[in-house]
Motif scaffolding. Sequence first.
Motif, PDB file in Angstrom:
ATOM      1  N   SER A 420       0.854  -1.186   0.000  1.00 39.75           N
ATOM      2  CA  SER A 420       0.000   0.000   0.000  1.00 39.75           C
ATOM      3  C   SER A 420       0.890   1.236   0.000  1.00 39.75           C
ATOM      4  O   SER A 420       2.124   1.132  -0.058  1.00 39.75           O
ATOM      5  N   HIS A 421       0.273   2.392   0.133  1.00 42.84           N
ATOM      6  CA  HIS A 421       1.026   3.645   0.197  1.00 42.84           C
ATOM      7  C   HIS A 421       1.886   3.739   1.454  1.00 42.84           C
ATOM      8  O   HIS A 421       2.750   4.601   1.557  1.00 42.84           O
ATOM      9  N   ASP A 422       1.643   2.839   2.419  1.00 43.47           N
ATOM     10  CA  ASP A 422       2.373   2.860   3.693  1.00 43.47           C
ATOM     11  C   ASP A 422       3.454   1.789   3.789  1.00 43.47           C
ATOM     12  O   ASP A 422       4.029   1.599   4.866  1.00 43.47           O
ATOM     13  N   THR A 423       3.720   1.067   2.717  1.00 42.09           N
ATOM     14  CA  THR A 423       4.699  -0.022   2.763  1.00 42.09           C
ATOM     15  C   THR A 423       5.661   0.082   1.578  1.00 42.09           C
ATOM     16  O   THR A 423       5.457   0.883   0.663  1.00 42.09           O
ATOM     17  N   HIS A 424       6.680  -0.761   1.588  1.00 36.87           N
ATOM     18  CA  HIS A 424       7.496  -0.944   0.384  1.00 36.87           C
ATOM     19  C   HIS A 424       6.633  -1.599  -0.695  1.00 36.87           C
ATOM     20  O   HIS A 424       5.692  -2.341  -0.406  1.00 36.87           O
ATOM     21  N   ARG A 425       6.955  -1.354  -1.935  1.00 35.39           N
ATOM     22  CA  ARG A 425       6.310  -2.061  -3.037  1.00 35.39           C
ATOM     23  C   ARG A 425       6.668  -3.543  -2.960  1.00 35.39           C
ATOM     24  O   ARG A 425       7.827  -3.914  -2.761  1.00 35.39           O
ATOM     25  N   PHE A 426       5.650  -4.394  -3.144  1.00 37.41           N
ATOM     26  CA  PHE A 426       5.870  -5.834  -3.019  1.00 37.41           C
ATOM     27  C   PHE A 426       6.826  -6.341  -4.097  1.00 37.41           C
ATOM     28  O   PHE A 426       7.637  -7.232  -3.864  1.00 37.41           O
ATOM     29  N   PHE A 427       6.740  -5.767  -5.297  1.00 36.98           N
ATOM     30  CA  PHE A 427       7.621  -6.197  -6.388  1.00 36.98           C
ATOM     31  C   PHE A 427       9.082  -5.943  -6.022  1.00 36.98           C
ATOM     32  O   PHE A 427       9.969  -6.742  -6.343  1.00 36.98           O
ATOM     33  N   THR A 428       9.331  -4.839  -5.343  1.00 35.81           N
ATOM     34  CA  THR A 428      10.687  -4.560  -4.871  1.00 35.81           C
ATOM     35  C   THR A 428      11.081  -5.538  -3.772  1.00 35.81           C
ATOM     36  O   THR A 428      12.226  -6.001  -3.715  1.00 35.81           O
ATOM     37  N   GLU A 429      10.139  -5.863  -2.909  1.00 35.90           N
ATOM     38  CA  GLU A 429      10.410  -6.781  -1.807  1.00 35.90           C
ATOM     39  C   GLU A 429      10.782  -8.187  -2.288  1.00 35.90           C
ATOM     40  O   GLU A 429      11.581  -8.881  -1.653  1.00 35.90           O
ATOM     41  N   VAL A 430      10.197  -8.627  -3.420  1.00 33.42           N
ATOM     42  CA  VAL A 430      10.544  -9.950  -3.956  1.00 33.42           C
ATOM     43  C   VAL A 430      11.723  -9.856  -4.929  1.00 33.42           C
ATOM     44  O   VAL A 430      11.954 -10.765  -5.728  1.00 33.42           O
ATOM     45  N   ASN A 431      12.460  -8.739  -4.828  1.00 29.04           N
ATOM     46  CA  ASN A 431      13.672  -8.549  -5.640  1.00 29.04           C
ATOM     47  C   ASN A 431      13.358  -8.602  -7.133  1.00 29.04           C
ATOM     48  O   ASN A 431      14.110  -9.179  -7.924  1.00 29.04           O
ATOM     49  N   LYS A 432      12.207  -8.019  -7.475  1.00 22.67           N
ATOM     50  CA  LYS A 432      11.773  -7.903  -8.875  1.00 22.67           C
ATOM     51  C   LYS A 432      11.631  -9.264  -9.572  1.00 22.67           C
ATOM     52  O   LYS A 432      11.855  -9.372 -10.776  1.00 22.67           O
ATOM     53  N   ASP A 433      11.254 -10.267  -8.795  1.00 22.33           N
ATOM     54  CA  ASP A 433      11.014 -11.607  -9.335  1.00 22.33           C
ATOM     55  C   ASP A 433       9.539 -11.690  -9.756  1.00 22.33           C
ATOM     56  O   ASP A 433       8.638 -11.755  -8.919  1.00 22.33           O
ATOM     57  N   LYS A 434       9.289 -11.693 -11.061  1.00 25.39           N
ATOM     58  CA  LYS A 434       7.915 -11.651 -11.555  1.00 25.39           C
ATOM     59  C   LYS A 434       7.146 -12.940 -11.266  1.00 25.39           C
ATOM     60  O   LYS A 434       5.925 -12.910 -11.088  1.00 25.39           O
ATOM     61  N   ASP A 435       7.846 -14.061 -11.226  1.00 21.40           N
ATOM     62  CA  ASP A 435       7.170 -15.319 -10.905  1.00 21.40           C
ATOM     63  C   ASP A 435       6.648 -15.309  -9.473  1.00 21.40           C
ATOM     64  O   ASP A 435       5.525 -15.752  -9.197  1.00 21.40           O
ATOM     65  N   LYS A 436       7.460 -14.803  -8.559  1.00 24.31           N
ATOM     66  CA  LYS A 436       7.020 -14.705  -7.164  1.00 24.31           C
ATOM     67  C   LYS A 436       5.872 -13.704  -7.034  1.00 24.31           C
ATOM     68  O   LYS A 436       4.917 -13.924  -6.282  1.00 24.31           O
ATOM     69  N   MET A 437       5.975 -12.610  -7.771  1.00 24.98           N
ATOM     70  CA  MET A 437       4.924 -11.594  -7.733  1.00 24.98           C
ATOM     71  C   MET A 437       3.592 -12.179  -8.197  1.00 24.98           C
ATOM     72  O   MET A 437       2.545 -11.977  -7.558  1.00 24.98           O
ATOM     73  N   LEU A 438       3.608 -12.905  -9.289  1.00 26.49           N
ATOM     74  CA  LEU A 438       2.379 -13.508  -9.809  1.00 26.49           C
ATOM     75  C   LEU A 438       1.821 -14.555  -8.855  1.00 26.49           C
ATOM     76  O   LEU A 438       0.601 -14.667  -8.678  1.00 26.49           O
ATOM     77  N   ALA A 439       2.693 -15.325  -8.232  1.00 27.10           N
ATOM     78  CA  ALA A 439       2.232 -16.335  -7.276  1.00 27.10           C
ATOM     79  C   ALA A 439       1.536 -15.673  -6.097  1.00 27.10           C
ATOM     80  O   ALA A 439       0.513 -16.172  -5.598  1.00 27.10           O
ATOM     81  N   ALA A 440       2.079 -14.545  -5.634  1.00 22.10           N
ATOM     82  CA  ALA A 440       1.458 -13.825  -4.525  1.00 22.10           C
ATOM     83  C   ALA A 440       0.095 -13.265  -4.925  1.00 22.10           C
ATOM     84  O   ALA A 440      -0.869 -13.320  -4.153  1.00 22.10           O
ATOM     85  N   ILE A 441      -0.008 -12.737  -6.138  1.00 29.52           N
ATOM     86  CA  ILE A 441      -1.298 -12.232  -6.625  1.00 29.52           C
ATOM     87  C   ILE A 441      -2.297 -13.387  -6.763  1.00 29.52           C
ATOM     88  O   ILE A 441      -3.486 -13.245  -6.452  1.00 29.52           O
ATOM     89  N   ALA A 442      -1.817 -14.543  -7.209  1.00 25.78           N
ATOM     90  CA  ALA A 442      -2.685 -15.718  -7.318  1.00 25.78           C
ATOM     91  C   ALA A 442      -3.276 -16.069  -5.956  1.00 25.78           C
ATOM     92  O   ALA A 442      -4.473 -16.375  -5.844  1.00 25.78           O
ATOM     93  N   LEU A 443      -2.444 -16.030  -4.912  1.00 31.09           N
ATOM     94  CA  LEU A 443      -2.945 -16.315  -3.568  1.00 31.09           C
ATOM     95  C   LEU A 443      -3.978 -15.274  -3.147  1.00 31.09           C
ATOM     96  O   LEU A 443      -5.027 -15.622  -2.583  1.00 31.09           O
ATOM     97  N   GLU A 444      -3.708 -14.017  -3.428  1.00 33.23           N
ATOM     98  CA  GLU A 444      -4.672 -12.947  -3.127  1.00 33.23           C
ATOM     99  C   GLU A 444      -6.040 -13.242  -3.743  1.00 33.23           C
ATOM    100  O   GLU A 444      -7.073 -13.032  -3.119  1.00 33.23           O
ATOM    101  N   MET A 445      -6.030 -13.702  -4.990  1.00 30.22           N
ATOM    102  CA  MET A 445      -7.281 -13.886  -5.718  1.00 30.22           C
ATOM    103  C   MET A 445      -8.075 -15.097  -5.234  1.00 30.22           C
ATOM    104  O   MET A 445      -9.302 -15.120  -5.312  1.00 30.22           O
ATOM    105  N   VAL A 446      -7.392 -16.106  -4.739  1.00 24.95           N
ATOM    106  CA  VAL A 446      -8.068 -17.337  -4.314  1.00 24.95           C
ATOM    107  C   VAL A 446      -8.396 -17.318  -2.822  1.00 24.95           C
ATOM    108  O   VAL A 446      -9.330 -17.975  -2.373  1.00 24.95           O
ATOM    109  N   PHE A 447      -7.656 -16.542  -2.052  1.00 23.81           N
ATOM    110  CA  PHE A 447      -7.829 -16.514  -0.608  1.00 23.81           C
ATOM    111  C   PHE A 447      -9.172 -15.913  -0.222  1.00 23.81           C
ATOM    112  O   PHE A 447      -9.799 -15.183  -0.997  1.00 23.81           O
ATOM    113  N   GLU A 448      -9.610 -16.205   0.997  1.00 21.85           N
ATOM    114  CA  GLU A 448     -10.882 -15.681   1.489  1.00 21.85           C
ATOM    115  C   GLU A 448     -10.755 -14.190   1.789  1.00 21.85           C
ATOM    116  O   GLU A 448      -9.843 -13.753   2.488  1.00 21.85           O
ATOM    117  N   GLY A 449     -11.677 -13.403   1.257  1.00 19.16           N
ATOM    118  CA  GLY A 449     -11.628 -11.963   1.423  1.00 19.16           C
ATOM    119  C   GLY A 449     -11.492 -11.269   0.083  1.00 19.16           C
ATOM    120  O   GLY A 449     -11.464 -11.907  -0.978  1.00 19.16           O
TER     121      GLY A 449
END
Length: 560
Positions: A420-449
Amino acid sequence: MNECAMLHIPDSRYCFATGEKELVLRLRMAREDEKAKVFLIYAKKYDFTFCRKKLPMEIKYSDRLYNYYEIKMRLEDVRFAYIFQIEEDGNTWYFSEDGVTKEYKFEEGFYNFFQMPYINKNDVMDTVDWMRSAVFYQIFVERFRQGNEKKDTSYINMKWDEKPTPKSFAGGDLAGIIEKMDYLKELGINALYLTPVFRSISNHKYDIIDYFTVDPQFGTKEELRQLVKLAHENGIRVVLDAVFNHCSMEMQQFQDVLEKGRESRFYDWFIIDGDFPEPEKMNYECFAACNYMPKLNTANEEVQDFLLEIAIYWIREADIDGWRLDVSDEVSHGFWRRFRKAVKKEKPDSVIIGENWHDAYAYLMGDQYDSIMNYAFTKACLDYFAKGVFSAKDMADKLNSNLMRNTEQVNRMMLNLLDSHDTHRFFTEVNKDKDKMLAAIALEMVFEGAPCLYYGTELCMEGGYDPDSRRGFPWDTKSWDMDFLEKVKELIRIRKQPAVQYGEIKIEEEQEMLHVERMWENSKIILRINMTEEEKKIPKQPEETVLCEDNRFLITITEA
């Protein structure tokens, strides 16, 4: 059997109604006792002594220390009495309000059985129905898009693609969001969360001078109305940011106190140690250590009335769909109870999302917020995808533990975010690894909420901590990774699946992979994430169809 681990609390997250005649019961037990058989012994409250029934309970969630048994009951009579029976190694125990006992006197059960005395309709927390399918997109308004080229731009002091400083102004506005509504619709999101839009001297607008005026840098009230109307026409909800914990020291009421001290009618609107507020001494409560953002005394009924007027005003004026509540855990519980009643009366399907970074159960019992920004989910994703702290088993345990903080309704409405605006960018946090970024988004989409993408996530925007996480959106399409963008769109479409919107969830570790299932009627969606460096072979069932896949995840659906 580990008695110290056992927990059940009536009329709580361990016993809650999800409908007028529907009750969810949970029992916590030690993980080492997972071979135990657990039964629910129950009856109508006034029949418990004479006429009882017995049902087995199953483990629905597990974390590092505990198993959570759960059962959903359809009741004939909403006056409900129950105890638990546990069988292990040939022994039988009973668990009631008296704790664990070897014997239980059913004829005296009216003294010590657990009970749901009565399910009153107005005590049942409703799920805001549109939140089930919501995919949020958070926009930091100052950095998304400048649409109004005719406005006074003398305040702009940075180029759009420069790295921002705390006092940078790039020129983003409401007209820019209106201009790019087609882009947002094509992306697939159906809810917007906008950072504050009201009059303020800062770029972030969290120090508000006038809550009833849209900041001129962003536009006008009419433009806000236009934005919401256009969003609604495109099937997109709009949630605004309510900054009710504090205000700007430039706000008229605080200025009056600066001038008149205790003689000001607004003196008790703030929390001041002395006759006058003295900014250099900071003898008044404020946000963090920012003397220019004095804290509002939300225990004061006049302050409450003022803030409630703001909340209702913008629902009526602009038809917004809810509020995100800034620094909400430092605001009076009593105020939030009034806030919920007022907002829900004005617009019953509006959503109320608190900014609580920690366990917020005290606010999420149906009388205050609907949900919170789920930073516990953020932290778990950082530990699993970015830091490598969690194994798949650790991640499953943590996600299950987080779910057990709240009721089913709240979990369905949590705002799950990677950044969010209050954190580091997640893409930077995963060291610009696009596969990890997509996996995290996949979890977001399937998770409850409800998942929430921070603007530019779909384009792999980089950024460190605030203000670096608030860069200008890169509108030059030549810089876009179109394959990544299309994969994000593909993942967003998964939110349309009924199993994701309504289904129960199961989270576990499988072959060192994170395994997440969503089950609804005859449909089952399975997400598998492999964060190891070892290739995993997943036996695909004949009836399974692939919904989406990438190097680190696979999402399939089975429909009977």
